[in-house]
Design a protein around this motif. Structure first.
Motif, PDB file in Angstrom:
ATOM      1  N   UNK A 120       9.033   8.663  -3.934  1.00 55.60           N
ATOM      2  CA  UNK A 120       8.823   7.381  -3.267  1.00 55.60           C
ATOM      3  C   UNK A 120       7.424   7.382  -2.656  1.00 55.60           C
ATOM      4  N   UNK A 121       6.581   6.482  -3.129  1.00 53.97           N
ATOM      5  CA  UNK A 121       5.200   6.397  -2.655  1.00 53.97           C
ATOM      6  C   UNK A 121       4.972   5.035  -2.010  1.00 53.97           C
ATOM      7  N   UNK A 122       4.448   5.033  -0.804  1.00 54.27           N
ATOM      8  CA  UNK A 122       4.132   3.800  -0.096  1.00 54.27           C
ATOM      9  C   UNK A 122       2.622   3.606  -0.095  1.00 54.27           C
ATOM     10  N   UNK A 123       2.181   2.417  -0.497  1.00 58.68           N
ATOM     11  CA  UNK A 123       0.752   2.089  -0.525  1.00 58.68           C
ATOM     12  C   UNK A 123       0.461   1.129   0.625  1.00 58.68           C
ATOM     13  N   UNK A 124      -0.446   1.525   1.519  1.00 55.98           N
ATOM     14  CA  UNK A 124      -0.798   0.677   2.653  1.00 55.98           C
ATOM     15  C   UNK A 124      -2.293   0.377   2.624  1.00 55.98           C
ATOM     16  N   UNK A 125      -2.689  -0.615   3.413  1.00 62.44           N
ATOM     17  CA  UNK A 125      -4.098  -0.980   3.493  1.00 62.44           C
ATOM     18  C   UNK A 125      -4.239  -2.408   3.959  1.00 62.44           C
ATOM     19  N   UNK A 126      -5.446  -2.799   4.357  1.00 54.44           N
ATOM     20  CA  UNK A 126      -5.662  -4.160   4.847  1.00 54.44           C
ATOM     21  C   UNK A 126      -5.504  -5.191   3.741  1.00 54.44           C
ATOM     22  N   UNK A 127      -5.378  -6.453   4.130  1.00 51.68           N
ATOM     23  CA  UNK A 127      -5.318  -7.546   3.162  1.00 51.68           C
ATOM     24  C   UNK A 127      -6.555  -7.524   2.278  1.00 51.68           C
ATOM     25  N   UNK A 128      -6.340  -7.674   0.954  1.00 49.80           N
ATOM     26  CA  UNK A 128      -7.460  -7.660   0.023  1.00 49.80           C
ATOM     27  C   UNK A 128      -7.918  -6.289  -0.403  1.00 49.80           C
ATOM     28  N   UNK A 129      -7.162  -5.252  -0.053  1.00 53.38           N
ATOM     29  CA  UNK A 129      -7.581  -3.886  -0.382  1.00 53.38           C
ATOM     30  C   UNK A 129      -7.261  -3.483  -1.818  1.00 53.38           C
ATOM     31  N   UNK A 130      -6.425  -4.282  -2.518  1.00 59.26           N
ATOM     32  CA  UNK A 130      -6.099  -3.974  -3.910  1.00 59.26           C
ATOM     33  C   UNK A 130      -4.672  -3.519  -4.131  1.00 59.26           C
ATOM     34  N   UNK A 132      -3.451   5.260   1.156  1.00 60.00           N
ATOM     35  CA  UNK A 132      -4.193   4.227   1.878  1.00 60.00           C
ATOM     36  C   UNK A 132      -5.306   3.699   0.988  1.00 60.00           C
ATOM     37  N   UNK A 133      -5.318   2.365   0.802  1.00 62.11           N
ATOM     38  CA  UNK A 133      -6.345   1.720  -0.009  1.00 62.11           C
ATOM     39  C   UNK A 133      -7.235   0.837   0.850  1.00 62.11           C
ATOM     40  N   UNK A 134      -8.503   0.755   0.478  1.00 58.98           N
ATOM     41  CA  UNK A 134      -9.435  -0.148   1.137  1.00 58.98           C
ATOM     42  C   UNK A 134     -10.544  -0.485   0.145  1.00 58.98           C
ATOM     43  N   UNK A 158     -10.523  -1.832  -2.724  1.00 59.72           N
ATOM     44  CA  UNK A 158     -10.234  -1.532  -4.122  1.00 59.72           C
ATOM     45  C   UNK A 158     -10.197  -0.073  -4.495  1.00 59.72           C
ATOM     46  N   UNK A 159     -10.222   0.810  -3.503  1.00 58.27           N
ATOM     47  CA  UNK A 159     -10.233   2.247  -3.782  1.00 58.27           C
ATOM     48  C   UNK A 159      -9.139   2.959  -2.998  1.00 58.27           C
ATOM     49  N   UNK A 160      -8.692   4.090  -3.531  1.00 60.05           N
ATOM     50  CA  UNK A 160      -7.799   4.967  -2.774  1.00 60.05           C
ATOM     51  C   UNK A 160      -8.676   5.822  -1.872  1.00 60.05           C
ATOM     52  N   UNK A 161      -8.513   5.651  -0.579  1.00 57.79           N
ATOM     53  CA  UNK A 161      -9.361   6.316   0.409  1.00 57.79           C
ATOM     54  C   UNK A 161      -8.755   7.640   0.864  1.00 57.79           C
ATOM     55  N   UNK A 162      -7.415   7.653   1.007  1.00 56.50           N
ATOM     56  CA  UNK A 162      -6.760   8.861   1.516  1.00 56.50           C
ATOM     57  C   UNK A 162      -5.295   8.843   1.106  1.00 56.50           C
ATOM     58  N   UNK A 163      -4.721  10.019   0.888  1.00 56.22           N
ATOM     59  CA  UNK A 163      -3.288  10.101   0.635  1.00 56.22           C
ATOM     60  C   UNK A 163      -2.738  11.407   1.186  1.00 56.22           C
ATOM     61  N   UNK A 210      -9.252   5.108   7.489  1.00 54.14           N
ATOM     62  CA  UNK A 210      -7.820   5.235   7.721  1.00 54.14           C
ATOM     63  C   UNK A 210      -7.512   5.186   9.203  1.00 54.14           C
ATOM     64  N   UNK A 211      -8.275   5.926   9.987  1.00 54.66           N
ATOM     65  CA  UNK A 211      -8.061   5.951  11.443  1.00 54.66           C
ATOM     66  C   UNK A 211      -8.216   4.564  12.046  1.00 54.66           C
ATOM     67  N   UNK A 212      -9.234   3.823  11.601  1.00 55.55           N
ATOM     68  CA  UNK A 212      -9.475   2.483  12.128  1.00 55.55           C
ATOM     69  C   UNK A 212      -8.325   1.554  11.786  1.00 55.55           C
ATOM     70  N   UNK A 213      -7.858   1.622  10.541  1.00 58.32           N
ATOM     71  CA  UNK A 213      -6.751   0.766  10.103  1.00 58.32           C
ATOM     72  C   UNK A 213      -5.493   1.054  10.924  1.00 58.32           C
TER      73      UNK A 213
END
Length: 227
Positions: A32-42, A195-197, A199-204, A219-222
């Motif tokens: 089970x993988x959860x993808x998070x990130x701001x609106x428009x991150x992809x 975590x996406x931002x 259009x890229x995967x920034x951290x997992x 990631x910390x800021x989000x």
């Protein structure tokens, strides 16, 4: 089960937008993988690329070993193994709850009316709305409609389930009931968080890593803005 290799996706309407930039990721069977990130991150674009509702411009996407970007691939056959629950339910408004859940079973899976009915009843009991079998979607709350959508996707017994922000269209008091159903299905949700931002995967990493000791500054800021 899912193997994404260096995919790019660009939209050109109304202007050029690079929605995905060299994205690579893999998901094992049962994970089970959860993808998070701001609106428009992809996030949604990535999910939609996994069953080719959007077509990546470059790269490869393998679903259970099949390259879905290969022009020779029968995408409808692949889609039969990939369930998707959308933000906006997408139920057939002129069909009852029962008909919504049995239609694809009978047409795509070639199940008998009796077999499809039995599967629908079992899943409606699992998601807690067995008493709504003969009701139409507009007679249900948003949370109930989303539970029907989840049951409909599960009825096809897909190898992969994709959830595209399934609570975003719900009123706050309805979010909990849908999340409860998803937690039961996923056994307390994530094995891994991505975590996406931009259009890229920034951290997992694991949920523990993510919410206790994230590394990347984006990631910390989000997380500081949502927690």
């Amino acid at each position: 089960m899912i193997d994404v290799r260096n995919i790019h996706k660009t939209f050109y309407v109304p202007h050029k937008v690079r929605a995905l930039v060299d994205v690579s990721a893999a998901v094992r069977a049962g994970e089970v993988v959860v993808v998070i990130g701001p609106s428009g991150s992809g996030k949604s674009t990535l999910l939609r690329c996994l069953n080719r509702l959007e077509t990546a411009n470059q790269g490869h996407i393998y679903i259970d070993g099949i390259d879905i970007l290969d022009k020779k691939t029968d995408i409808n056959k692949v889609r039969a193994e990939v369930g998707m629950v959308f933000q906006s339910f997408n139920l057939f408004p002129h069909k009852t709850v029962l008909d919504n859940i049995t239609l694809a079973q009978r047409v795509v899976r070639r199940r008998s009316r009796e077999e499809a009915h039995a599967k629908a009843m079992a899943l409606l009991e699992k998601v807690g709305i067995k008493d709504k079998i003969n009701v139409y979607p507009d007679q249900l709350s948003g949370g109930q409609q989303q539970r029907v959508a989840i049951a409909r996707a599960l009825a096809m017994e897909p190898k992969i389930m994709l959830f595209d922000e399934p609570t975003s269209a719900l009123d706050p008091e309805m979010i909990g009931e849908v999340l409860d159903v998803m937690k039961k299905l996923a056994r307390e949700v994530a094995d891994r968080v991505i975590f996406m931002d931009e259009g890229q995967i920034v951290e997992e990493g694991t949920p523990e890593h993510f919410f206790i000791n994230p590394i990347n500054e984006r990631t910390k800021l989000f997380l500081s803005q949502i927690l």
